[in-house]
Design a protein around this motif. Sequence first.
Motif, mmCIF file in Angstrom:
data_model
loop_
_atom_site.group_PDB
_atom_site.id
_atom_site.type_symbol
_atom_site.label_atom_id
_atom_site.label_comp_id
_atom_site.label_asym_id
_atom_site.label_seq_id
_atom_site.Cartn_x
_atom_site.Cartn_y
_atom_site.Cartn_z
ATOM 1 N N LYS A 1 -12.726 -5.969 -1.694
ATOM 2 C CA LYS A 1 -12.547 -4.746 -2.642
ATOM 3 C C LYS A 1 -13.689 -4.413 -3.099
ATOM 4 O O LYS A 1 -14.593 -4.017 -2.836
ATOM 5 N N ILE B 1 -7.081 -2.108 0.500
ATOM 6 C CA ILE B 1 -6.414 -1.343 -0.763
ATOM 7 C C ILE B 1 -5.210 -2.076 -1.060
ATOM 8 O O ILE B 1 -4.635 -2.894 0.092
ATOM 9 N N GLU C 1 -13.284 1.994 -1.678
ATOM 10 C CA GLU C 1 -12.791 0.788 -1.250
ATOM 11 C C GLU C 1 -12.243 0.581 0.143
ATOM 12 O O GLU C 1 -11.090 1.519 -0.026
#
Length: 519
Positions: A256, A274, A271
Motif C-alpha cells: 500500500k 486496497i 494505491e
Amino acid sequence: MPSQAIKPTSLGMTGMRNNDTWTDGLPICKLSGVGMSANQMYREDGTPCSEHEYEDRSIHFCLDRENHTYLYGVFDGHDGAKAAYFATQRMPAELSFEQLTGKTTEEEVKEVFREAFLSVENAFLESIDPRIAERTQLLDKIPDGMSQFEAAQKFPETFSRLQALDQEIRGGTTAVVALIHAKTLYVGNVGDSRALLCKKDRSGVLKVKQLTADHTTSSHDELQRLESLNLTASKIRGAKLGNHELTRCIGNYFMKGGYTEFDILSSATAEPVIAEPYITFMPIDESCSFLLLMSDGLYNSYKEATGSEQVNKEIAQMVVEQFVEQPTLTSIAQTVVDKVVRLHHDNYLTKQRNITTRDDITLIIRNFNFPLRSALTPSAVSGGSSPRPPIHHRPHLRTAVRTPDLSSSSSSEDITLCKEPDSLPSLPHERLLPGLRGHKVDMSEGVSNSVDDNFLVHHTDTNTTSTESSDLQNPSLTQFSLDEDGRIHPYVSFDQYYQAIEEARIAGLISESQLYQYK
C-alpha cells in the motif's frame, strides 16, 4: 489424519491481565460453530510439522441479544498473525458501540459496515506508524543504490534492525465478515476468504450461493481495476504481490504505502492494494438454511485434493451430510475440516498430485433453520448425551443433487445443491432430526444458468415421495413412518411387561416403593 488442535495465542492488550481481551466479555453466538486446523508441511516420515505459526483468526459473537445483532468473521493472516488478531479485536469495536443505533435503512447499515472495514484498516496502519517512521529514519543512513549485501556488511546493526521492522510492518489479513442486523444479512470481504449461503427454493431444493468476491491477481474484475490505475494486466495476472496474490486486504503496508518499491506496482497512479470491501446484503427469511464463512485454506485444500471445479457445492454438500450425523454445529464444522485435511494428506501419501503443504483452515457455520440432529431430547435436557439410534431404526433420506455448470463459481450464480428429504416434514432446528443415511445423487437433470438477481425465494413444503431408488438403500431395512414432530411411531408394545408388574404388586412380590424402579 485428524487436524492439529488449535489454541490461538492472544497477543494481549494494555491494561489487561494474562491474555484477556475485551472481546472475552462478548457472548458467543450459540447458533454457530467453528472448525479449524493448523497449516501442515508434509514430511516423508509422516510426522506433522507446521510450516509457520497459525495465522487464521475468527469471531462469532452476539453483539445485541435484544435486537438480534450478530457478528461473524474469518481473518486469514499472512506474514504473521498480528493483523488478523488486530482485526478480531477492532472489528467488533467498530460495530458494538451504538454505531448501528438509529440506522433504519439497509443502505445506512451497509455504509456503517463499510466504514468498519476502513476503520480497522486505518487503525492497524496507525498502530505500526512508529515502526514505519523508524524504518524511514534508518533507511536515510544507508546510501542510495547500495545493495542489501553491502548494507549488511557496512551497517550491520542498522540492517538488522531494518529486517526486524520489515517483518513487523509486512503483516496483513483477509477478512470475510457477516453482520446480522434487523433480520438482514450483510456480508463484506477483502481478499479471498469466502462466504456461502445455502437457501431453499420453492421446491425445497437447497442452492448454494457465493456472497463474496475473490480479490486476487487472477480476478477479472480486479485486473480491470488495476488497469485503470495505469498498471499492465498481463504482467499482474496470476502474479504474486509480495508473498501472496491478494489485491485487497487489511494491513500489508508494503503493498500500500510502500507499493512504489515494487517494480510491478511502481507505475500505479494510486494505491493498487486496497481495503475497500465488497459488500452484499439480503433479508433473512425462512428459505435461508445456513451460512458458511471459510478461509481459502479450506476450499483450496479441497480443490487440490480432488481436482474438483465445483468446490463450493461439494463443501456445502459435506456440511449437509454432517447435519444429520453430528450433534453440534461445532462438531459439524470440525468434522468437515477434518475430512478435507484427510483428503489432502491422502493425496500427498498417494502422490496423485504434487502436494507438499497445506494452509491454515477455518470454517464457521451459522445455522438459520436447517434441521440439526442434536435437538432437545429428554437426555439432552437432563445434561446427558442423546443416544444414536441403531442404523435399522433410522428412516432413510434421499437427497437429489443436480449438476451445475462446471464454470459456475462466481458470486452471481446459483448452484443447485441438494433437496431436503421428501419423506420428512420441515422441522425447526430445535427439534430432533433422527440420524439419516443414504444420500441419493441425481445427475440426470441439468441446471439453468440464469441468475436470480433478487435471490429471494419462498420455501413450499412438499409431501410427495420420491420414486427414485437409491444405491445406498438396503431394501431389507425396515422403514418407519414418522409422527408430526418427525419422530418414529412406537413399534414395540410394553403392555405385557406392565401387566406383569401390576400382577406382582397385587401378589405382594414387590412393594410400592420398588414399583417406581420397574416403571
